[in-house]
Every structure is written in C-alpha cells, then in structure tokens.
Design a protein around this motif. Sequence first.
Motif, PDB file in Angstrom:
ATOM      1  N   LEU A 301      -9.133 -70.527  67.890  1.00 11.75           N
ATOM      2  CA  LEU A 301     -10.044 -69.440  67.525  1.00 11.75           C
ATOM      3  C   LEU A 301     -10.360 -69.474  66.036  1.00 11.75           C
ATOM      4  CD1 LEU A 301      -8.289 -66.522  69.481  1.00 11.75           C
ATOM      5  CD2 LEU A 301     -10.041 -68.106  70.326  1.00 11.75           C
ATOM      6  N   ASN A 302     -11.398 -68.748  65.639  1.00 11.76           N
ATOM      7  CA  ASN A 302     -11.726 -68.657  64.214  1.00 11.76           C
ATOM      8  C   ASN A 302     -11.071 -67.444  63.546  1.00 11.76           C
ATOM      9  OD1 ASN A 302     -13.381 -66.684  65.323  1.00 11.76           O
ATOM     10  ND2 ASN A 302     -15.197 -67.252  64.119  1.00 11.76           N
ATOM     11  N   ASP A 303     -10.040 -66.897  64.159  1.00 11.42           N
ATOM     12  CA  ASP A 303      -9.190 -65.881  63.532  1.00 11.42           C
ATOM     13  C   ASP A 303      -7.782 -66.078  64.077  1.00 11.42           C
ATOM     14  OD1 ASP A 303      -9.213 -63.480  61.723  1.00 11.42           O
ATOM     15  OD2 ASP A 303      -8.273 -62.574  63.466  1.00 11.42           O
ATOM     16  N   GLY A 304      -6.784 -65.675  63.293  1.00  9.15           N
ATOM     17  CA  GLY A 304      -5.414 -65.904  63.725  1.00  9.15           C
ATOM     18  C   GLY A 304      -4.411 -65.058  62.987  1.00  9.15           C
ATOM     19  N   PRO A 342      -7.278 -70.574  62.900  1.00  8.55           N
ATOM     20  CA  PRO A 342      -8.070 -71.650  62.296  1.00  8.55           C
ATOM     21  C   PRO A 342      -7.408 -72.389  61.151  1.00  8.55           C
ATOM     22  CG  PRO A 342      -8.777 -69.550  61.418  1.00  8.55           C
ATOM     23  CD  PRO A 342      -7.720 -69.246  62.463  1.00  8.55           C
ATOM     24  N   THR A 343      -6.279 -71.902  60.641  1.00 12.52           N
ATOM     25  CA  THR A 343      -5.697 -72.521  59.449  1.00 12.52           C
ATOM     26  C   THR A 343      -4.972 -73.812  59.794  1.00 12.52           C
ATOM     27  OG1 THR A 343      -3.527 -71.433  59.572  1.00 12.52           O
ATOM     28  CG2 THR A 343      -5.327 -70.201  58.531  1.00 12.52           C
ATOM     29  N   CYS A 344      -4.569 -74.543  58.759  1.00 10.73           N
ATOM     30  CA  CYS A 344      -3.836 -75.798  58.940  1.00 10.73           C
ATOM     31  C   CYS A 344      -2.364 -75.574  59.245  1.00 10.73           C
ATOM     32  CB  CYS A 344      -3.958 -76.653  57.676  1.00 10.73           C
ATOM     33  SG  CYS A 344      -5.634 -77.215  57.334  1.00 10.73           S
ATOM     34  N   ASN A 383      -6.343 -70.416  53.301  1.00 12.61           N
ATOM     35  CA  ASN A 383      -7.049 -71.614  53.747  1.00 12.61           C
ATOM     36  C   ASN A 383      -8.570 -71.440  53.768  1.00 12.61           C
ATOM     37  OD1 ASN A 383      -5.627 -73.896  56.261  1.00 12.61           O
ATOM     38  ND2 ASN A 383      -6.655 -74.337  54.343  1.00 12.61           N
ATOM     39  N   GLY A 384      -9.059 -70.343  53.180  1.00 12.53           N
ATOM     40  CA  GLY A 384     -10.497 -70.114  53.136  1.00 12.53           C
ATOM     41  C   GLY A 384     -11.083 -69.511  54.396  1.00 12.53           C
ATOM     42  N   PHE A 385     -10.210 -69.108  55.336  1.00 14.20           N
ATOM     43  CA  PHE A 385     -10.690 -68.470  56.562  1.00 14.20           C
ATOM     44  C   PHE A 385     -10.519 -66.960  56.458  1.00 14.20           C
ATOM     45  CE2 PHE A 385      -9.419 -72.740  58.009  1.00 14.20           C
ATOM     46  CZ  PHE A 385     -10.588 -73.133  58.646  1.00 14.20           C
TER      47      PHE A 385
END
Length: 395
Positions: A301-304, A342-344, A383-385
Amino acid sequence: MFKSGSAPLARPAILPDTSNRSGLPAFASVGDVLRAYEGDDAIFVLYPKKIAAAARTFLNGFPGKVLYAVKANPHPAVLKTLWTSGVRNFDVASTREVDLVQSVVPGAKLFFMHPVKSRAAIRHAYECGVRDFSFDSADELQKMLEVTGYASDLTLHLRVALPKGGAAMPLSGKFGADRDQAVELLGEARRHAFKLGVTFHVGSQCLEISDYDMALAYVRSIVDASGVEIDSIDCGGGFPVPYPGMSPRPMGEYFSAIRSSLSAHGFAGLQVLGEPGRALCAQGGSTLARVELRKGGDLYLNDGSYGSLFDAAQCAWKFPVKLHTVEPRDQGETEAFRFFGPTCDSLDVMNGPFELPADVQEGDWVEICHLGAYGQALSSRFNGFYSETTVAVMA
C-alpha cells in the motif's frame, strides 16, 4: 491534486499554519473522492457527521464536563466540528496544542493535563490564560508554583497511578503518583491551589466498565487518607470504540456506571471531568490507501506503519477495511490479506489479517476505517512517504 471542477484543496497538516483555516474539500462519498483524485499519496478522510454524533453522545450522557483530548486528532477540521457540536473544553499537552486550539476555536477553555511539562510550556500556557494543570510529583508541583509566581488562581489536578485493569493499553506505567505519594501531594497542593482535583486514566480502549468503579474507590481511599477536601474528580479517558475483535458495551452503560460510582463513593457533589479522545473521533476518520502491488496474500500500500497505520503494526489492531474501485466491478468471496507499507523498512508491515474481496488488484483503494484517532496524528515523513491530503465525506 483533484481534477478540474473539484473543490480546491486546502493544505492541511497535523499542526498546520493556522492562517489557512478555510475548511476541507467536501464530497458526498468516497467514490466521488477517488474519481476526482489525481495525486499519488494516501488520502485522509474525515466524516464530520460521525464526529458530531459522537460529541452529542458524550455531551448528552457523560455525567460531567467533556474535555476533548486533542492528541487523538488535532486537525483543525476536527476541532471546529467538535466546537460547533457543543464541546467547549479541550485537554492539551504541549505549547503547540495550546496555540493550535486557541487559534482555531478561540473561546475554548484549555486544561493542560500532561503531568510533566517544561517550565517554558507552563509559562506560555499560563500567559495564554490556562489555569488548570496536572501533576504527579512534588518536583512538578514546585515547578508550576515557581513558574507562575505562586499564583493564587491555579486549579491543580493530581494524577494518580491505578492498579492494572482491563484496558487494551494500560497507561499507569509512565504517569501517576502511587498511593503514599498521592496522600502527601494532596496535602501539599491543597495549601497552594485555588481548586484541587484528582485525575486518573483507566487505560486506552477500556473494555471493563467496572474499572471506573475500582478507580473511583481507589481515589476515595486516597482522599480520605489525606484528610483534605477536593473540588473535582477527572475520570480521564479510555472510552472504547468497536474495533474488530473488541466488543465494548454501549457508551450509555459506561456513563450510567460512572454516575452510580461517583455517588457511591461520595463524589456526586464535585465537578466531574472526562477526557475522551478516541471515542470522539476514531469512527469519524479513515485512510484511503492505494494498492501498488499484490503478491498473493500480501498487499503493498501507499500508507503504512510510518504513516497512519502505526497501531495496526505495533499493536496488531485489526481495523475494519473496505475495498473501493474507481470503476465498479462485482466483488465476490473474501480473502485474508497482510499489508505492507511503502517504506524500505521491513518493519513496515501490518499482519492483520484483513478481510477483503479476493479479486483485489493494483490500483484498487483500501479504506482502513476507525483511524480518526491516532492515525493521521501519528503519521511521519519517513522515507519521503506522507500525505497532505485530507477531505471531508458528508455521509
């Protein structure tokens, strides 16, 4: 961020530049939001009508004064919704929360109920008109007295630690005086306070109504042992909402039990306070997260967990979820999924399981519900998200 013809997007943040308070773009449904959205980030959704309904429940039922715990969700739209719904008192914990609330709802009465504060924070709050402060140690009491010049108009609230109860998140490990300390502190504070109260917190998401009775009985024993009179009793927060796997009793039963306990333990004639946070805004907010990739039972997902899903990761809470597709399609059987953010960071995982239609695919949106409390408020920019997009859905 939104297609031409949509409402212009304000730029909300957790503690924003309060010069821009024009409100949120409003939509009739989540589907309308997704059809209009052209951004690449998650979307925070507020449901003002649900927040207003929760406020009415407390204002009409809680046997005392309702203080909104700002930490749960400090978004200006939440503060304004609660204000227009009749909430006039706000529990703040920092200089920035003092400034935020006073800028958004200038007529609010503030209660600085964080038991440990910097001298600068005490000074600033006092200069801003705050007179209600919490403490749980002799050093904190002395600090407040010195900073305010031994002011004669302070209302001091002693925070006591409680024995462990049935809350999902016990809170007595960090704050609160033990019984012997509390007895001594009441005597010392009574000498200086214009008004004196006792405050406690049964723990976040309290599923045992009887914990409030046990707390009030415990406070009664402390007050009796101190030999001093108090002016108020603050029942704190802990009022729960129905997350999956948690089935709290109706809120009215909590109010009735607290009212009975106050009377049974001799507190009926005092000013009574309560500090709901989660219960006022949790069901009034959600996060729309887009599916970037599916690997079997895993959805990326684009959120976490570094965004609004901290509790889903760190506390393993199974929030309610819904699937939204921009183009309608039939949704059949469900399947259990795990979420990755989405983060690493490989810690960015929400194990759930979360039940969604089995045909979920890239580009679909998952609405994670009941995140109006401690969702957006805990989001970071790791991480810029991150998302700066908040909308209102008037459903």
